[in-house]
Structure formats: C-alpha cells, structure tokens
Design a protein around this motif. Structure first.
Motif, PDB file in Angstrom:
ATOM      1  N   PRO A 164      43.449  36.241  34.169  1.00 21.90           N
ATOM      2  CA  PRO A 164      42.158  35.771  33.672  1.00 21.90           C
ATOM      3  C   PRO A 164      42.296  35.919  32.219  1.00 21.90           C
ATOM      4  O   PRO A 164      41.533  35.724  31.459  1.00 21.90           O
ATOM      5  CB  PRO A 164      40.959  37.511  34.256  1.00 21.90           C
ATOM      6  N   GLU A 165      43.446  36.565  31.870  1.00 20.43           N
ATOM      7  CA  GLU A 165      43.941  36.447  30.496  1.00 20.43           C
ATOM      8  C   GLU A 165      44.251  35.484  30.017  1.00 20.43           C
ATOM      9  O   GLU A 165      44.065  34.716  29.077  1.00 20.43           O
ATOM     10  CB  GLU A 165      44.882  37.471  30.070  1.00 20.43           C
ATOM     11  N   VAL A 166      44.858  34.720  30.627  1.00 17.83           N
ATOM     12  CA  VAL A 166      45.533  33.434  29.937  1.00 17.83           C
ATOM     13  C   VAL A 166      44.029  32.890  29.838  1.00 17.83           C
ATOM     14  O   VAL A 166      43.520  31.695  28.564  1.00 17.83           O
ATOM     15  CB  VAL A 166      46.342  32.716  31.143  1.00 17.83           C
ATOM     16  N   ARG A 167      43.107  32.126  30.815  1.00 20.53           N
ATOM     17  CA  ARG A 167      42.072  31.232  31.032  1.00 20.53           C
ATOM     18  C   ARG A 167      40.748  32.139  29.218  1.00 20.53           C
ATOM     19  O   ARG A 167      40.602  30.964  28.993  1.00 20.53           O
ATOM     20  CB  ARG A 167      41.178  31.863  32.369  1.00 20.53           C
ATOM     21  N   LYS A 168      40.609  33.444  29.354  1.00 21.37           N
ATOM     22  CA  LYS A 168      40.069  33.753  28.665  1.00 21.37           C
ATOM     23  C   LYS A 168      40.713  33.104  27.622  1.00 21.37           C
ATOM     24  O   LYS A 168      40.306  32.899  26.017  1.00 21.37           O
ATOM     25  CB  LYS A 168      39.959  35.543  28.068  1.00 21.37           C
ATOM     26  N   ARG A 169      42.137  33.401  26.971  1.00 23.39           N
ATOM     27  CA  ARG A 169      42.910  32.835  25.685  1.00 23.39           C
ATOM     28  C   ARG A 169      42.657  31.190  25.336  1.00 23.39           C
ATOM     29  O   ARG A 169      42.602  31.303  24.461  1.00 23.39           O
ATOM     30  CB  ARG A 169      44.641  33.527  26.454  1.00 23.39           C
ATOM     31  N   GLN A 170      42.536  30.603  26.670  1.00 23.81           N
ATOM     32  CA  GLN A 170      42.397  29.363  26.411  1.00 23.81           C
ATOM     33  C   GLN A 170      40.929  28.913  26.205  1.00 23.81           C
ATOM     34  O   GLN A 170      40.852  27.849  25.259  1.00 23.81           O
ATOM     35  CB  GLN A 170      42.812  28.698  28.202  1.00 23.81           C
ATOM     36  N   LYS A 171      39.949  29.759  26.918  1.00 26.80           N
ATOM     37  CA  LYS A 171      38.594  29.028  25.801  1.00 26.80           C
ATOM     38  C   LYS A 171      38.846  29.608  24.351  1.00 26.80           C
ATOM     39  O   LYS A 171      37.472  29.158  24.039  1.00 26.80           O
ATOM     40  CB  LYS A 171      37.661  30.139  27.048  1.00 26.80           C
TER      41      LYS A 171
END
Length: 642
Positions: A164-171
């Motif tokens: 989730p952190e990686v996904r949030k960073r990409q977003k």
C-alpha cells in the motif's frame, strides 16, 4: 485347423494389446504383431528370428506391468490348451529384450514359419508379408517423469512486492506529474493570450496614429495645393462621376516606385511631405495614406480601414492536426466529446447527424463505433435553409425528425393527441439546392403567403425587381397605384414571438424612377407641413405667453397699490387700468374702510358677495344652463377656469 484357430486367437489378443498401447502413447502409430511363442516342444524346427535395431530406451514400471500382464495371459492360454501335452517354455530372454511400450524408433520383426506349415496354403504367406512393420517413436514416455533438479540463475533476480505504501507513492507521483503538466499548459496558454492582447493593442495604437497623421493641417494644405481647381469647387456636387474623375487623376499623378530610399526610423510626417513633393510612393501603404490625404483635403467623409492580424492565441491548426493524428484513438468515452477529429453518436447535438450512413468506422470504443469529425453535419429545417438562400429539393425525405421549439410547434403539439411527437423535419445541405427567385409579371411583385418578399440574401431578389431603401415608400406607391412589397431581411425575437424585420421595399424596375421622384416630392410636402405645424405651434405658444404677461401686469397694478396703503398713493394719481368703482374707492379716505372691507372688495370675492346679496334680497336666482356655462368659460383666462 486347430493351429489356425490358435493363431487367430493369438492375433486377436495382439490387436487388442496394440489398441491399448496406441491410446496410452498419445496417438503413436504402432502396428506390431505379437504371436504366442508357446508351441509343442517337439516342434524344435520352428525358428524365431527377431531383428531389433538396438537403441537405448528408458524402461518404466508401467511398461513392465503391461509386459507381465501380457505374459500371464499368454501362459494361461497355453496351460488351458488341450493340444499340448506339456507346458510351454517361456522365452524370457526374448521377452525381456523386447518391450512394446517403450519400443525403439524402428522395430522390424520377421517371423518365419517352418517348412511343415507351407502346406497350409496362401493364408500363411499373406500373414508373413505384414510381419515387417515400422513403429514410430513415442514423443513422451507414458510413465511419470522424475522431478528435474532446480537450475540456479546466473544473474541476480529482483522480486518486487507492491505494498500500500508503494501504491500510494506511485499515485502521488502521478498526481504531481499531472499537476505540473497542467500548470505548464496553463502558463503557455496565458502567455499566448497575453501576447495576443499586447499585439492587438499595439496594432490599434498604430492605426490611431496613422489616422491622426492623415488629418494633419500641414499635410492637408500641401495636398490641396496639388489638386486641380475644378476638384476644389465647393458648389461641385459629389457623385459617382466626380469620384471617378478624382480617382483617375490620382492614378495618373502619383506613381508607385519601390526603388525609393527607405530610412530606418523616419519621421512619418516628413516622409509623407517628401512623397507629396515627389508625387510617388514606395509601397501600397504610403499610396493609401496619400489618397486619404487627397480625400480629406476636399473635406469628404472618409475613414482609414485597416486589417489587424494579431498573433493568434491558439496553437496553429496544422500543428495541432498533426499532433492529434499521431496520437492513437482515445480510450475513454469522455475524450470523444468535442474532439476535433473523432465523434460518437451519443455526443451528437439535436441538429447534428452522421452523413453518409455508410461512413467509415475508424474504430470502436466500448462497442460503439467511432466516426470521423468530417462526417458530422449540421441539419436545418426548411425555413432555416431558406434564410441561407437554399431550398429543399422535391421528393427529399427528412434526414432526421426532432421536436420543434417555436410557439407554433408547441401549440400544434398541445392540440394534437401525440404530444411527444417529433414534428420538425431536418434536412442536410446535400438535400438542398440554390434558391431560384420568382419572376415579376405585368408589374406585379411576387409575394409570399404573408404579403411580403423574403430577401435574406441579395440573390433572393425577384427577377425584374429592384430593392429601394426609402422609408414610407408604400404610401407613395399606393397613391400612384404601383405595386410595392416590403422586403423582409430577417427576424427579431422579443416578447416571446418572432417579428419580421423589414428594410425597404421591392418594386418593379420600370417603376423605380417614378417612385423615387414621387417620394422626393412627398418628402418636400411633408417638410412644408411640418414647418407650418411648427410655426403654428410657436405662434400659439407666444400668444399664450403674451396674454399671461398682460394679465399678470394688470393684476399687479390692480391689487398691489391697495396692499401698499397710503404709501402707494404718493407715487401718482394715475388710475390707468382701474374700473370706476376702484377709482371711487381710491378717492375716499384710506381710514374709512377696514382691512376686511378692502379684502371684500377684491375680485372674485366681490362677485360672490353680489350673488349672496341677491339671494338675501329674496330675488330668485336664474338657473344657468350648460351651454351658458361653456360660453362663459370661453371668456375666462386659464387661471380663472381653475
């Protein structure tokens, strides 16, 4: 016969075994004939020669099991046979070496019958021909494969796990890129708009400067000195011949010479003075300024018209077109709305349609066909096409039906049973043709159903008629018994309805001169009538003013001295403008009457007192009729009627 049956039984068992093997080997073509080797010990002359091409093969447990089952079946068949006195010897060596399941690529079997069996005829010879057969190698073994040993990669392997952190960073990164792109585009757009505005203001300032320059008194005086005398006559009437002669003189006098020297930053006024002195111009711009000076020196009303072409605030269309063509088709439906190249049927407006119906489909978006924007056409009704000087061809079917929004259409729908019916027929430009104006016959102007002539375009003028823009021409035409119809040039929508806008009148060509001359005479008569009416009104106003002043002076002389008392008598005994009763009252002593008595003598209280006195004396008052009242009011002043 017994041997033949035994051979037949053995052959049948072999064929069944082959079918099982063929099903297990995934379609491998195996045609091997296996015969029972169990025969009597006494027939030692039988020789079995098996020629096998040696090739390594991978034995399997399943093949061994099939081999053992086949051997057990064969041995049981031999033991139960009544033609053998002793059990059959098993050839373990030959059976172990020959395996039908995991057979090599090529297998050749040659079985020769002993000489004693040659007597049995041709049947045994035909079986010998099929003894040599080819068997294909199986693609894969039937048994389970042994697990392969894992092979370690020579290069390092990278494994990414999306959290989730990686996904949030990409977003967040994508949102930042979108925001920056949007801000850059907005900055570019604002820059183009500001540049466009500044350039436009500079062009307007330049045009205003040139206009003032062509109105300089010194330049006008120099230009006027160059003109011939017959052009400067003030009594000369300005008409087409006059302007044509002036233009011919200007073309013959001033020449265009591109070889004239050009300074880097010249003074505009001095430059024009030099051009007037040399009677030449370097370019068309200077020639325009010189001609404008000529016209303004003659005090003719003229304007300097310039074409301002500022930097466009939109990107060049060719570059945008190229950029859009290089991009693939949009993926989402929202991107097709107002797209300059592509369109969907769901985004078409009320008066838009795809033409032709067999238009090429460029692609699909969620199952909906995508068309080129060039295939989207605007449709109009018959009346709207008539305003564009086009009419619908005969026999054309409406390309689309919609609901009309005019009051007439709404009222028609309300009176009909089908209130949601599409009652407005729309047509495309390909269904129309140019308007053919009617022809005037016998001095009669062709009219429409409303008694006027549609003249939305100059080409709609009826043949044999002229358009005369003179006000109130229909009155003159009615007096002369000449047909003239108002020209409708458009419609104005106000008050909830559409109102026709007229501009001039349509008359036949042969009546144009008569109508113009009669209109001029009518205007002169109207001017004379207006002048007389104005003079009469002025005289009546002056008369009323003089009468009012006279009344004011008489009232002032009558009542002003009485109010002044004794002081007013010292200024003279002039009794001009007074009645005999007033003169007698003036002769009496001032102290003989009180202020109330003096006030009672004033008019109109004295008249009211006389009427009251008459009633008190017992005399019957005469009744006044309405006619007498009107006659009395005619002799009264305006302030007395109140």
């Amino acid at each position: 016969m017994a041997r033949r049956r035994e051979c037949a039984n053995t052959g049948g068992d072999t064929k069944k075994l082959k079918q099982v093997l063929k099903a297990k080997s995934c379609g491998a073509k195996t045609r091997a004939k296996k015969k029972d080797a169990g025969e009597d010990i006494k027939d030692k002359e039988e020789k079995i020669e098996r020629k096998v091409i040696p090739k390594p093969r991978a034995p399997s447990k399943r093949a061994a099991g099939n081999k053992l089952s086949s051997q057990s079946d064969t041995s049981s068949a031999v033991n139960t046979s009544k033609y053998f006195e002793s059990p059959i010897m098993e050839e373990n060596d030959s059976e172990d070496d020959f395996d039908m399941v995991t057979s090599p690529p090529r297998l050749k079997v040659n079985t020769k019958k002993p000489e004693k069996e040659e007597e049995e005829g041709e049947d045994s010879e035909e079986e010998d021909e099929d003894d040599w057969e080819e068997v294909e190698e199986l693609a894969e073994p039937l048994g389970p494969l042994e697990p392969l040993e894992p092979v370690l990669p020579s290069e390092p392997v990278e494994i990414e796990i999306e959290t989730p952190e990686v996904r949030k960073r990409q977003k967040k990164k994508a949102e930042l890129e979108t925001y920056l792109r949007r801000m850059v585009n907005r900055y570019k757009k604002d820059l183009l708009i500001d540049t466009h505005k500044v350039h436009l203001m500079c062009l307007i300032a330049s045009a205003m400067f040139r206009n003032r320059l062509c109105s300089e008194p010194d330049l006008l005086a120099v230009t006027l000195s160059l003109l011939p005398a017959h052009f400067t006559m003030a009594a000369k009437r300005i008409d087409q011949n006059y302007l044509s002669g002036l233009l011919k003189w200007f073309r013959a006098t001033f020449t265009l010479n591109s070889s004239l020297p050009c300074e880097e930053r010249p003074d505009p006024q001095r430059l024009l003075e030099r051009r007037l002195g040399s009677l030449s111009a370097r370019n068309h711009e200077e020639m325009t300024h010189l001609f404008l000076l000529v016209l303004r020196s003659l005090q003719l009303f003229c304007r300097l018209v310039l074409s301002l072409q500022p930097i466009p605030f939109k990107a060049p269309s060719a570059k945008l077109q190229k950029t859009l063509l290089n991009k693939p088709l949009p993926v989402s439906v929202a991107e097709y709305k107002n797209h300059p190249l592509y369109a969907l049927k769901r985004h078409l407006l009320k008066y838009e349609a795809i033409y032709p119906t067999t238009a090429t489909v460029l692609g699909y978006c969620r199952g909906e066909p995508v068309y080129s924007r060039d295939c989207v056409h605007t449709l109009h009704s018959r009346d709207t096409w008539l305003k564009e000087a086009r009419t619908v061809r005969l026999g054309e079917e409406p390309y689309k039906m919609v609901k009309g929004f005019s009051n007439r259409s709404r009222k028609a729908r309300m009176t009909s049973e089908l209130k949601d019916e599409n009652d407005l027929a729309l047509f495309g430009e390909w269904q129309t043709e140019e308007y053919q104006p009617p022809i005037a016959v016998d001095g009669k102007v062709p009219r429409n159903d409303y008694g006027n002539v549609y003249l939305f375009k100059p080409c709609m003028l009826p043949v044999g008629c002229v358009h005369i823009r003179l006000p109130n021409l229909h009155r003159v035409a009615r007096k002369l018994n000449i047909d003239a119809a108002p020209a409708v040039t458009g419609f104005d929508f106000h008050g909830g309805y559409s109102h026709a806008v007229t501009d001039g009148y349509i008359a036949c060509e042969e009546h144009e001169e008569v109508l113009r001359a009669a209109w001029v005479e009518e205007q002169e008569l109207q001017k004379q009538k207006e002048k007389e009416k104005k003079e009469k009104r002025a005289i009546s106003n002056w008369t009323l003013l003089v009468k009012g002043l006279l009344i004011r002076e008489r009232l002032k002389k009558r009542y002003n001295k009485k109010n002044q008392g004794l002081g007013s008598l010292a200024h003279g005994g002039d009794a001009e403008g007074f009645s005999s009763d007033e003169e007698a009252a003036e002769g009496e002593s001032p102290g003989a009457k009180t202020a109330s008595e003096t006030l009672a003598m004033s008019w109109p209280q004295n008249r009211q007192a006389e009427e009251d006195g008459g009633n008190a004396s017992g005399l019957k008052k005469k009744k006044v009729t309405k006619r007498e009242k009107k006659g009395q009011e005619q002799h009264l002043f305006p302030f007395e009627k109140v």
